[in-house]
Motif scaffolding. Structure first.
Motif, PDB file in Angstrom:
ATOM      1  N   ASP A 183      46.755  21.917  -4.567  1.00 37.20           N
ATOM      2  CA  ASP A 183      46.463  20.828  -5.502  1.00 37.20           C
ATOM      3  C   ASP A 183      45.746  19.670  -4.834  1.00 37.20           C
ATOM      4  OD1 ASP A 183      47.687  22.136  -7.657  1.00 37.20           O
ATOM      5  OD2 ASP A 183      49.660  21.351  -7.124  1.00 37.20           O
ATOM      6  N   ASP A 184      45.782  19.647  -3.493  1.00 38.29           N
ATOM      7  CA  ASP A 184      45.200  18.531  -2.744  1.00 38.29           C
ATOM      8  C   ASP A 184      44.771  19.056  -1.377  1.00 38.29           C
ATOM      9  OD1 ASP A 184      44.625  16.216  -1.296  1.00 38.29           O
ATOM     10  OD2 ASP A 184      46.304  15.082  -2.138  1.00 38.29           O
ATOM     11  N   LEU A 185      43.529  18.829  -0.990  1.00 44.21           N
ATOM     12  CA  LEU A 185      43.049  19.307   0.304  1.00 44.21           C
ATOM     13  C   LEU A 185      43.774  18.650   1.471  1.00 44.21           C
ATOM     14  CD1 LEU A 185      39.165  19.652  -0.030  1.00 44.21           C
ATOM     15  CD2 LEU A 185      40.899  21.454   0.013  1.00 44.21           C
ATOM     16  N   ARG A 186      44.326  17.476   1.265  1.00 45.48           N
ATOM     17  CA  ARG A 186      45.077  16.839   2.338  1.00 45.48           C
ATOM     18  C   ARG A 186      46.271  17.699   2.741  1.00 45.48           C
ATOM     19  NH1 ARG A 186      44.174  11.588   3.499  1.00 45.48           N
ATOM     20  NH2 ARG A 186      46.340  11.327   4.157  1.00 45.48           N
ATOM     21  N   ALA A 187      46.837  18.420   1.802  1.00 41.69           N
ATOM     22  CA  ALA A 187      47.960  19.294   2.122  1.00 41.69           C
ATOM     23  C   ALA A 187      47.523  20.432   3.037  1.00 41.69           C
ATOM     24  CB  ALA A 187      48.564  19.863   0.834  1.00 41.69           C
TER      25      ALA A 187
ATOM     26  N   ALA B 117      36.819  33.067  -8.603  1.00 44.66           N
ATOM     27  CA  ALA B 117      37.419  33.172  -7.271  1.00 44.66           C
ATOM     28  C   ALA B 117      38.872  32.702  -7.260  1.00 44.66           C
ATOM     29  CB  ALA B 117      36.600  32.368  -6.253  1.00 44.66           C
ATOM     30  N   GLY B 118      39.355  32.187  -8.393  1.00 48.19           N
ATOM     31  CA  GLY B 118      40.752  31.808  -8.496  1.00 48.19           C
ATOM     32  C   GLY B 118      41.133  30.540  -7.764  1.00 48.19           C
ATOM     33  N   MET B 119      40.169  29.690  -7.448  1.00 50.05           N
ATOM     34  CA  MET B 119      40.475  28.455  -6.733  1.00 50.05           C
ATOM     35  C   MET B 119      41.008  27.392  -7.682  1.00 50.05           C
ATOM     36  SD  MET B 119      37.301  27.986  -4.075  1.00 50.05           S
ATOM     37  CE  MET B 119      36.951  29.234  -2.824  1.00 50.05           C
ATOM     38  N   SER B 120      41.855  26.520  -7.142  1.00 52.89           N
ATOM     39  CA  SER B 120      42.289  25.357  -7.899  1.00 52.89           C
ATOM     40  C   SER B 120      41.105  24.412  -8.062  1.00 52.89           C
ATOM     41  CB  SER B 120      43.413  24.635  -7.163  1.00 52.89           C
ATOM     42  OG  SER B 120      42.932  24.044  -5.958  1.00 52.89           O
ATOM     43  N   GLU B 121      41.231  23.468  -8.977  1.00 53.20           N
ATOM     44  CA  GLU B 121      40.159  22.492  -9.172  1.00 53.20           C
ATOM     45  C   GLU B 121      39.923  21.677  -7.918  1.00 53.20           C
ATOM     46  OE1 GLU B 121      39.855  20.194 -12.614  1.00 53.20           O
ATOM     47  OE2 GLU B 121      40.311  21.815 -13.996  1.00 53.20           O
ATOM     48  N   ALA B 122      40.997  21.319  -7.193  1.00 52.08           N
ATOM     49  CA  ALA B 122      40.848  20.511  -5.981  1.00 52.08           C
ATOM     50  C   ALA B 122      40.089  21.269  -4.902  1.00 52.08           C
ATOM     51  CB  ALA B 122      42.221  20.092  -5.462  1.00 52.08           C
ATOM     52  N   VAL B 123      40.421  22.532  -4.710  1.00 52.28           N
ATOM     53  CA  VAL B 123      39.748  23.322  -3.670  1.00 52.28           C
ATOM     54  C   VAL B 123      38.299  23.601  -4.057  1.00 52.28           C
ATOM     55  CG1 VAL B 123      39.743  25.524  -2.438  1.00 52.28           C
ATOM     56  CG2 VAL B 123      41.908  24.332  -2.855  1.00 52.28           C
ATOM     57  N   ALA B 124      38.056  23.930  -5.318  1.00 51.10           N
ATOM     58  CA  ALA B 124      36.686  24.177  -5.773  1.00 51.10           C
ATOM     59  C   ALA B 124      35.836  22.917  -5.656  1.00 51.10           C
ATOM     60  CB  ALA B 124      36.694  24.678  -7.212  1.00 51.10           C
ATOM     61  N   GLN B 125      36.412  21.765  -5.988  1.00 44.08           N
ATOM     62  CA  GLN B 125      35.684  20.514  -5.842  1.00 44.08           C
ATOM     63  C   GLN B 125      35.359  20.248  -4.378  1.00 44.08           C
ATOM     64  OE1 GLN B 125      34.377  18.623  -8.123  1.00 44.08           O
ATOM     65  NE2 GLN B 125      33.601  17.050  -6.718  1.00 44.08           N
TER      66      GLN B 125
END
Length: 297
Positions: free
Chosen positions: A78-82, A245-253
């Motif tokens: 949900d967050d790239l920081r994670a 590709a099944g990515m979350s919105e955060a990862v795709a962004q």
């Protein structure tokens, strides 16, 4: 003792081959040790678990001189920081607690460029480097452009005679093979002369800059059939990462921001030298890695 994280990844698995060939004392952190090849598993010390877990890294780093660090991808985050910072924190603390002298990590090109401030995965990779360096451990960040091996994810499209990217077809950029990244990582891990030397980047640029049009030409020559490059807009690229590709919105962004920065020339800012030029050509990579995947995968 050298600790290798992500030992079954493309880079980590090849790195193990180099380290064991040099008779290094190796320990790996593996969620599923059964995924290690039997000939590898029998020659390394295995700590089962995630290298984002405090108990696991404290056990693995005990008595270790150096660590290979690779932040594992999480396409549903949900967050790239994670992915880059929160996952790192237990290991960052353990570096000092367990007396690790040197860390070699997988990072990205872009430091010092204006594009890096809003480059998704690259921005967080560089922040990860800063966090590791702030721990006080001697740190070498392997800074790379896009990998040749990323094309393996488009094997289906290549079988149909095309591949896609949001980077313009005529923009020449560096690209490198994971085999060369693993070789450079092994070199740095086996060299103890830089213990206590602080933080430095080690670029890995591959042998030459190529455009997507250049890659299409080389692919056509190696495969013996026409391969076309198709440019896709950033917004369409992002939507495809979510839908297909099944990515979350955060990862795709984050992916979209990274590719936009690369399209703006971020990877071209690093001067090419003899030291950061690595040997595996795109044609050789196609013959040795891509072709067997296309026809056997």
């Amino acid at each position: 003792m050298i600790v290798v994280t992500a030992p079954t990844s493309q880079i980590g698995s090849q790195l193990l081959g180099h380290l064991l060939a040099a008779d290094a004392d190796v320990r790996v952190i593996a969620r599923d040790p059964d995924r290690l090849k039997p000939e590898i598993r029998d020659r390394v010390d295995v700590v089962r678990g995630s290298h984002g877990d405090a108990d696991v890294v404290n056990a693995a780093f005990d008595g270790a001189e150096s660590v290979f660090w690779l932040a594992p991808p999480d396409d549903r985050a949900d967050d790239l920081r994670a992915v880059y910072l929160e996952f790192l924190e237990p290991a960052r603390v353990a570096f000092g607690k367990r007396g690790v002298a040197r860390v070699v990590g997988v990072s990205a090109l872009g430091r010092g460029t204006p594009m890096a401030a809003n480059a998704g995965h690259v921005t967080l990779s560089l922040a990860m480097d800063d966090r590791i360096a702030e721990s006080g451990v001697a740190y070498r960040a392997l800074t790379m452009p896009s990998f040749m091996d990323n094309l393996l994810g488009q094997a289906g499209a290549l079988r149909q005679g095309m591949f896609f990217s949001p980077i313009p077809g005529d923009l020449r950029v560096p690209t490198c093979a994971t085999a060369d990244i693993a070789a450079v990582a092994a070199r740095e891990l086996l060299d103890d002369s830089w213990a206590g030397a602080g933080f430095a980047e080690v670029p890995v640029l591959g042998p030459e800059d190529l455009s997507n049009n250049d890659q299409a030409r080389i692919l056509s020559e190696v495969l013996g059939r026409e391969i076309r490059f198709q440019h896709v807009p950033i917004d369409a690229f992002r939507a495809n990462m979510i839908a297909n590709a099944g990515m979350s919105e955060a990862v795709a962004q984050g992916m979209a921001e990274m590719m936009a920065a690369k399209a703006a020339g971020m990877d071209n800012a690093q001067p090419r030298t003899a030291a950061n030029t690595t040997p595996t050509t795109f044609a050789a990579w196609c013959e040795e890695t891509l072709v067997p995947t296309l026809w056997l995968g």
